[in-house]
Design an enzyme around this catalytic site. Structure first.
Site, short mmCIF file in Angstrom:
data_model
loop_
_atom_site.label_atom_id
_atom_site.label_comp_id
_atom_site.label_asym_id
_atom_site.label_seq_id
_atom_site.Cartn_x
_atom_site.Cartn_y
_atom_site.Cartn_z
N GLU A 71 -1.00 9.94 3.35
CA GLU A 71 -2.10 9.63 4.28
C GLU A 71 -1.66 9.26 5.69
O GLU A 71 -2.07 8.23 6.23
CB GLU A 71 -2.98 8.52 3.66
CG GLU A 71 -3.52 8.90 2.29
CD GLU A 71 -4.27 7.77 1.58
OE1 GLU A 71 -4.48 6.71 2.19
OE2 GLU A 71 -4.65 7.96 0.42
N GLU B 293 -5.30 14.00 -6.97
CA GLU B 293 -6.11 12.82 -7.35
C GLU B 293 -7.55 13.23 -7.61
O GLU B 293 -8.49 12.58 -7.17
CB GLU B 293 -6.03 11.75 -6.23
CG GLU B 293 -4.61 11.37 -5.87
CD GLU B 293 -4.49 10.24 -4.86
OE1 GLU B 293 -5.50 9.57 -4.58
OE2 GLU B 293 -3.39 10.04 -4.34
O1 G3I Z 1 -2.16 -6.24 -8.94
C1 G3I Z 1 -3.18 -7.06 -8.34
C2 G3I Z 1 -3.49 -8.25 -9.21
O2 G3I Z 1 -2.34 -9.06 -9.31
C3 G3I Z 1 -4.67 -9.01 -8.58
O3 G3I Z 1 -5.04 -10.05 -9.43
C4 G3I Z 1 -5.86 -8.10 -8.37
C5 G3I Z 1 -7.03 -8.80 -7.66
O4 G3I Z 1 -7.82 -7.91 -6.93
O5 G3I Z 1 -5.48 -7.02 -7.56
C6 G3I Z 1 -4.44 -6.22 -8.16
O6 G3I Z 1 -4.13 -5.20 -7.28
C7 G3I Z 1 -5.07 -4.13 -7.21
C8 G3I Z 1 -4.34 -2.86 -7.59
O7 G3I Z 1 -5.19 -1.75 -7.40
C9 G3I Z 1 -3.88 -2.87 -9.05
O8 G3I Z 1 -4.96 -2.93 -9.90
C10 G3I Z 1 -5.59 -4.05 -5.77
O9 G3I Z 1 -6.39 -5.18 -5.48
C11 G3I Z 1 -6.40 -2.78 -5.59
O10 G3I Z 1 -6.75 -2.63 -4.22
C12 G3I Z 1 -5.60 -1.60 -6.04
O11 G3I Z 1 -6.38 -0.45 -5.87
C13 G3I Z 1 -5.68 0.78 -5.94
C14 G3I Z 1 -5.76 1.48 -4.58
O12 G3I Z 1 -5.13 2.72 -4.68
C15 G3I Z 1 -5.09 0.68 -3.50
O13 G3I Z 1 -5.10 1.34 -2.30
C16 G3I Z 1 -6.32 1.63 -7.00
O14 G3I Z 1 -6.09 1.04 -8.28
C17 G3I Z 1 -5.73 3.03 -6.98
O15 G3I Z 1 -6.47 3.86 -7.83
C18 G3I Z 1 -5.79 3.59 -5.56
O16 G3I Z 1 -5.16 4.85 -5.55
C19 G3I Z 1 -5.19 5.53 -4.28
C20 G3I Z 1 -3.96 6.39 -4.20
O17 G3I Z 1 -2.79 5.62 -4.42
C21 G3I Z 1 -3.87 7.08 -2.84
N1 G3I Z 1 -5.09 7.84 -2.56
C22 G3I Z 1 -6.33 7.10 -2.73
C23 G3I Z 1 -6.40 6.46 -4.10
C24 G3I Z 1 -7.71 5.79 -4.32
O18 G3I Z 1 -7.84 4.72 -3.41
#
Ligand code: G3I
Length: 373
Positions: free
Chosen positions: A156, A261
């Site tokens: 990105e 994705e």
């Molecule tokens: O690991 C922490 C945990 O310790 C904490 O308690 C919790 C509280 O919110 O957050 C956890 O982290 C989260 C992480 O996923 C793991 O579950 C983050 O908040 C959350 O923002 C994160 O979201 C991920 C996102 O990328 C972040 O940008 C999504 O799961 C994941 O599906 C998403 O994937 C991205 C690709 O990598 C790139 N393209 C877009 C795609 C969708 O956004």
């Protein structure tokens, strides 16, 4: 008597074919055309729900980690790496004989703050950032050398208007940060495939920007095997024409294409991108299918899936992998994005882990398709 034997044979043959149909997966049906993958979470790797882990092992020929290899989880503090999850993830793919993709080395999101600043909180110099990138990439790619099919090296880096995203990497190093990342990744594992990955690749200006980058990387001698088109889609956008045009442009630029994705949101959306920092307020009108999807809407989603999948098949000479972003509707990131707390239905297994009927139609479509490979 003779008639009875014939009808018994016919019944057995029918049962066998029904059984084979039921057993066949998209990974089977797309074999020789492209890999069919899924993004997996650590709960799934750890077998928290054996049904999920079992489906991932059975139905897919490739996996990518949803989070555990990103800079934040893997190097939360400088030189303090957390390998446990990524180690388990890679071993999980090997055990299931799946192609394993690394996601992702350099991204403006899910990256710890220390990466860009010195002890006083000021931006580091270009030299320091470049060295931090080198160390990070060498450590991560080096650890899994020979075990990862390919890496999303940079994720990105473009805005939808085709301009470079004004990320910390860009502010400190200019666009050359992309070239450095590809160089370091190649040095760390010369046999790994290397990818540039982005969302809304179908947007013409963005696609042109990415094509320009591919040409520049190639001209400066960098390895780049494919562009990952994330393909977070909606019911109407991107149009089928736009998808196909982006494929044509990438193919002409001499790179392969990965659908990295894939999901198709069934919900109305205030926003067409995948920029995780974009969030909008909840309202009932924007969450219309809490009690289930009406059949008429489901049919439209099914047709959209089939139409898009048909394009992937049509370009199977350059499309090497199609990966779905998440196993089931229960765990999809789209339940929380771009509006928190909704109920979306964007992938191939429902909330009871039942495979959606459209998958059988996709399997039939893929099985009939004559590969261009
Ligand atoms: O690991 C922490 C945990 O310790 C904490 O308690 C919790 C509280 O919110 O957050 C956890 O982290 C989260 C992480 O996923 C793991 O579950 C983050 O908040 C959350 O923002 C994160 O979201 C991920 C996102 O990328 C972040 O940008 C999504 O799961 C994941 O599906 C998403 O994937 C991205 C690709 O990598 C790139 N393209 C877009 C795609 C969708 O956004």
């Amino acid at each position: 008597m003779k008639l009875k034997i014939i009808s018994t044979f016919a019944a057995i043959a029918l049962l066998t074919s029904v059984h084979t149909m039921a057993q066949k997966t998209l990974a089977d049906a797309t074999k020789g055309k492209f890999l069919f993958g899924v993004a997996v979470s650590m709960q799934q790797v750890n077998g928290a729900n054996p049904i999920e882990s079992g489906l991932i092992a059975k139905e897919f020929s490739a996996i990518v980690p949803e989070n555990c290899m990103k800079p934040q989880p893997i190097q939360p503090e400088e030189n303090k790496f957390f390998w446990d999850d990524a180690d388990k993830f890679v071993a999980f793919g090997e055990k299931n004989k799946q192609a394993v993709t690394g996601h992702c080395l350099i991204w403006h999101s899910q990256i710890p703050r220390w990466f860009f600043v010195d002890e006083s909180g000021k931006n580091v110099s270009p030299e320091v950032l470049k060295e931090r990138m080198r160390k990070h990439i060498f450590a991560v790619v080096g650890r899994y050398k020979g075990r990862i099919k390919g890496w999303d090296v940079v994720n990105e880096a473009f805005e939808d208007n085709g301009k470079y995203r004004n990320s910390k990497f860009f502010q400190i190093l200019g666009k050359d940060f992309i070239k450095y990342a590809f160089q370091f990744a190649h040095e760390a594992d010369p046999n790994a495939e290397l990818y540039y990955n982005d969302y809304n690749v179908e947007t013409p200006a963005k696609c042109d920007g990415i094509v320009g980058l591919v040409k520049e990387l190639k001209a400066s001698g960098c390895r780049i095997d494919a562009v990952g088109s994330q393909s977070h889609m909606h019911m109407k956008s991107p149009s089928l024409d736009a998808i196909e045009t982006s494929f044509k442009k990438l193919k002409a630029a001499g790179v392969h294409i990965l659908i990295t994705e894939w999901d198709i949101s069934i919900l109305p959306s205030p926003y067409d991108g995948a920029n995780i920092s974009s969030n909008f307020a909840y309202s009932k009108e924007m969450d219309p299918y809490r009690d289930g999807v009406p059949d008429s809407v489901q049919q439209i989603w099914n047709k959209r899936m089939l139409d898009v999948f048909n394009i992937f098949l049509k370009y199977d000479d350059v499309v090497d992998r199609v990966t779905v972003w998440g196993l089931s509707d229960a765990g999809t990131w789209l339940n929380g994005f771009p509006i928190r707390g909704r109920k979306d239905y964007p992938v191939f297994f429902d909330r009871d882990y039942k495979r959606k009927p459209v998958v059988d139609q996709m399997i039939k479509m893929a099985s009939k398709y004559k590969s261009l490979k």
